[in-house]
Design an enzyme around this catalytic site. Structure first.
Site, PDB file in Angstrom:
ATOM      1  N   SER A  94       0.582  83.747 -30.836  1.00 15.92           N
ATOM      2  CA  SER A  94       1.917  84.061 -31.332  1.00 15.92           C
ATOM      3  C   SER A  94       2.875  84.240 -30.145  1.00 15.92           C
ATOM      4  O   SER A  94       3.044  83.345 -29.330  1.00 15.92           O
ATOM      5  CB  SER A  94       1.851  85.308 -32.221  1.00 15.92           C
ATOM      6  OG  SER A  94       3.068  85.557 -32.863  1.00 15.92           O
ATOM      7  N   ASP A 122      -0.904  79.145 -41.757  1.00 15.87           N
ATOM      8  CA  ASP A 122       0.108  79.893 -41.008  1.00 15.87           C
ATOM      9  C   ASP A 122       1.475  79.287 -41.291  1.00 15.87           C
ATOM     10  O   ASP A 122       1.822  78.237 -40.769  1.00 15.87           O
ATOM     11  CB  ASP A 122      -0.213  79.815 -39.510  1.00 15.87           C
ATOM     12  CG  ASP A 122       0.741  80.650 -38.649  1.00 15.87           C
ATOM     13  OD1 ASP A 122       1.719  81.202 -39.196  1.00 15.87           O
ATOM     14  OD2 ASP A 122       0.499  80.727 -37.434  1.00 15.87           O
ATOM     15  N   HIS A 139      -0.819  83.704 -40.434  1.00 14.98           N
ATOM     16  CA  HIS A 139      -0.554  83.861 -39.004  1.00 14.98           C
ATOM     17  C   HIS A 139      -1.559  84.784 -38.328  1.00 14.98           C
ATOM     18  O   HIS A 139      -1.935  84.582 -37.166  1.00 14.98           O
ATOM     19  CB  HIS A 139       0.870  84.388 -38.807  1.00 14.98           C
ATOM     20  CG  HIS A 139       1.329  84.386 -37.383  1.00 14.98           C
ATOM     21  ND1 HIS A 139       1.366  83.243 -36.605  1.00 14.98           N
ATOM     22  CD2 HIS A 139       1.780  85.389 -36.582  1.00 14.98           C
ATOM     23  CE1 HIS A 139       1.823  83.533 -35.397  1.00 14.98           C
ATOM     24  NE2 HIS A 139       2.072  84.831 -35.356  1.00 14.98           N
TER      25      HIS A 139
END
Length: 382
Positions: free
Chosen positions: A154, A319, A352
């Site tokens: 991320s 995601d 995610h």
């Protein structure tokens, strides 16, 4: 802790810097501290160091546990340790709490030596580029000229990407998981709503709430709830909660009826007790501003032209916040520059947050990649 694959009890360390840091914003910080942890042993050639960059609400505490808090396990402990995908029997791993954070590094809650009061609203707006510069300074102090790898998921993946751009001679491999080369308009919108929840809390006081002995916990709670929804996929939420009712029946009120509501409230309450509101503002803004192609007319291929590192890029099918298409943008730009790239799109239902979870295929991928890195390090070592 009895897990033989744990790095065991760890101890955070602080590095003080008194060389002024110039931010991309033009602001200057005269001195600052970085909190960090290390796991494993740095080899004689200093060639086996791996930097792990954290995402929004994480910290330097990447693996292991604290002797006085054995339940406080590092946020990527399933990934890092003896015999784990990032094997600390082979690598010297470093985790850093980014500048502006609230876990020991200098941040808004720290005392400004010029005023004797917390920085609060006066703490400079920070960028991913600024973080990477401070990490490079830490590496200098530790005597590490080149990282065997820089790894992150991320926001951490954005830092790995920036490392490869800004310090191409100082990084041999970049591992970018659940990544994006920049935020979409939708992601920026989610961040703005979260920030508005904080800044409109009556206890925010323009960011200078410390002296009043209050904190904008209601706003921070809502910000976390908003964010948490985006970290999970619709399928994952349905599997975990469905439409289950807490008491088995509807009460016809506006309190908590559904299990998913209870979960979000719990996550928000917990987060608001330990995270700093100003840090949340800074980190989400750093996310918004990251766009390495902006200085190249929007051309990501040109932006990645300096890259010399080999890359592993991994994404997850479910995601929707940092969708696989965003990772493929990075892969294409790297291939356009004839970079050495491995790409995997993992069919996982978790959204995610999958980059933090135990997925056997994902961990096998990372393990295999680091086994190759370890062979390179061994060949380079005296």
């Amino acid at each position: 802790m009895s897990d033989p694959r744990s790095v065991g009890a760890v101890r955070p360390q602080t590095m003080h810097f008194d060389t002024p840091l110039a931010f991309r914003s033009g602001a200057v910080l005269g001195a600052y501290d970085l909190m960090y942890e290390t796991y494993g042993t740095l080899n004689a050639a200093r060639s086996n160091a791996v930097l792990v960059c954290h995402a929004l609400n994480a910290s330097h505490h990447v693996a292991g546990y604290y002797a006085d808090e054995p339940d406080k396990v590092g946020w990527w402990d399933n990934m890092i340790g003896p015999g784990k995908p990032l094997d600390t029997d082979k690598f010297f791993v470093i985790g850093v709490n980014n500048l502006g954070g609230c876990f020991g590094s200098t941040g808004p809650a720290s005392i400004d030596p010029g005023t004797g009061k917390p920085y609060g609203s006066r703490f400079p707006v920070i960028t991913v580029e600024d973080w990477v510069d401070t990490q490079a300074r830490l590496a200098d102090r530790l005597g590490i000229e080149c990282f065997a790898a820089v790894m992150g998921g991320s926001l951490g993946a954005m830092q790995a990407l920036q490392w490869a751009i800004a310090y191409p001679a100082r990084i041999a491999n970049a591992i970018a998981v659940a990544a994006a080369p920049k935020l979409s308009a939708q992601n920026i919108a989610f961040n703005d709503v979260a920030r508005q929840a904080i800044t409109t809390d009556p206890d925010f006081h323009g960011g200078d709430f410390y002296a009043r002995n209050v904190a904008p916990r209601r706003g921070l709670r809502l910000a976390r709830m908003i964010g948490h929804i985006t970290y999970l996929s619709d399928d994952a939420m349905m599997v975990k909660f469905g439409r289950s009712l807490r008491s088995g029946e509807i009460h016809f009120h506006f309190g908590v009826d559904f299990e998913v509501e209870s979960y979000l409230h719990h996550q928000g309450d917990k987060f608001s007790e330990y995270f700093d509101a100003n840090t949340y503002l800074l980190i989400t803004r750093a996310l918004d501003y990251f766009d390495p192609a902006a200085g190249c007319g929007g051309d990501l291929t040109r932006a990645l032209a300096p890259v010399r590192a080999r890359f592993l890029v991994a994404s997850f099918t479910s995601d929707w916040r940092f969708a696989p298409a965003r990772s493929r943008e990075i892969v294409k730009a790297l291939l356009d520059n004839r970079a050495d790239v491995c790409y995997a799109e993992i069919d996982a239902p978790h959204g995610h947050d999958a980059f933090l979870l135990d997925d056997a295929r994902y961990h096998a991928l990372v393990r295999a990649y680091f086994e190759n890195v370890a062979r390179d390090v061994g060949a380079a070592a005296p």
